[in-house]
Design an enzyme around this catalytic site. Sequence first.
Site, PDB file in Angstrom:
ATOM      1  CG  ASP A  63      -2.674   7.394  -6.605  1.00  6.04           C
ATOM      2  OD1 ASP A  63      -3.357   6.396  -6.249  1.00  6.04           O
ATOM      3  OD2 ASP A  63      -3.051   8.564  -6.416  1.00  6.04           O
ATOM      4  CE1 TYR A  65      -2.704   1.101  -0.358  1.00 10.87           C
ATOM      5  CE2 TYR A  65      -0.456   0.735   0.421  1.00 10.87           C
ATOM      6  CZ  TYR A  65      -1.644   0.235  -0.100  1.00 10.87           C
ATOM      7  OH  TYR A  65      -1.770  -1.103  -0.370  1.00 10.87           O
ATOM      8  CG  PHE A  76      -0.866  -3.114  -4.562  1.00  9.51           C
ATOM      9  CD1 PHE A  76      -2.205  -2.790  -4.407  1.00  9.51           C
ATOM     10  CD2 PHE A  76      -0.377  -3.266  -5.855  1.00  9.51           C
ATOM     11  CE1 PHE A  76      -3.035  -2.620  -5.501  1.00  9.51           C
ATOM     12  CE2 PHE A  76      -1.197  -3.102  -6.960  1.00  9.51           C
ATOM     13  CZ  PHE A  76      -2.540  -2.782  -6.780  1.00  9.51           C
ATOM     14  CG  HIS A 183      -7.653  -2.102  -8.153  1.00  4.36           C
ATOM     15  ND1 HIS A 183      -7.729  -1.962  -6.786  1.00  4.36           N
ATOM     16  CD2 HIS A 183      -6.486  -1.512  -8.525  1.00  4.36           C
ATOM     17  CE1 HIS A 183      -6.654  -1.318  -6.351  1.00  4.36           C
ATOM     18  NE2 HIS A 183      -5.892  -1.028  -7.394  1.00  4.36           N
TER      19      HIS A 183
END
Length: 219
Positions: A63, A65, A76, A183
């Site tokens: 999701d 930031y 990202f 991740h």
Amino acid sequence: MTDDPTATLGAWGTLPFFTDDWPRIAQALADDPRQILPPAPQRFAALERLQPDAVEVVILGQDPYPTPGHAHGFAFSAEPDTRPLPRSLANIYKELQSDLGSAPDNADLRFWADQGVLLLNNVLTVPAGQANGHAKLGWQNLTRDVLARLSDRPRAYLLWGAHAQKAARSVDPHQNLKIETPHPSPLSAHRGFFGTRPFSRVNDWLQRQGKPAIQWTKP
């Protein structure tokens, strides 16, 4: 709330999500008194920037930031003046440096999108300061529809972490390049993200398909 984003989405605007799910999600967002990130004009930015037929690589994020001023609609990625880098992005850049010898000089990854890299979060909104705060709104149905639309030909998928891997279970690993690793967040990057060389592996695969390599390190 009756905002219709499909006018700016081109071919993506025909996905079932926008008829079946978006009206309910839009109303939920309108009723939420908290600051919602990213700002409304940027929520579908990843899809607006890159049409389905131009997608060569898919990177699924979780999701946006949750820090105001960071998220701008691309997984990202963050606004170019974001300092310090978000921690997951800093680890992505460490792996880029290790894999390809350099990394971008700011947080803005939109130049990846312009080369065919879809930077799509599985959930497209977040309340400020509350990571995963909109995980139950139903945004995941959009990811499902996007991946179904992209199943028409081989593509490369970078699936970092369990959320991305679960979302992309339907992606055929025989037809596509499917790179699944932990991740890049500080909690998990050292458990198998570092050293996986995803960027050079994608480029090798693309070139075997007769496609140009992605310029990952600089616009």
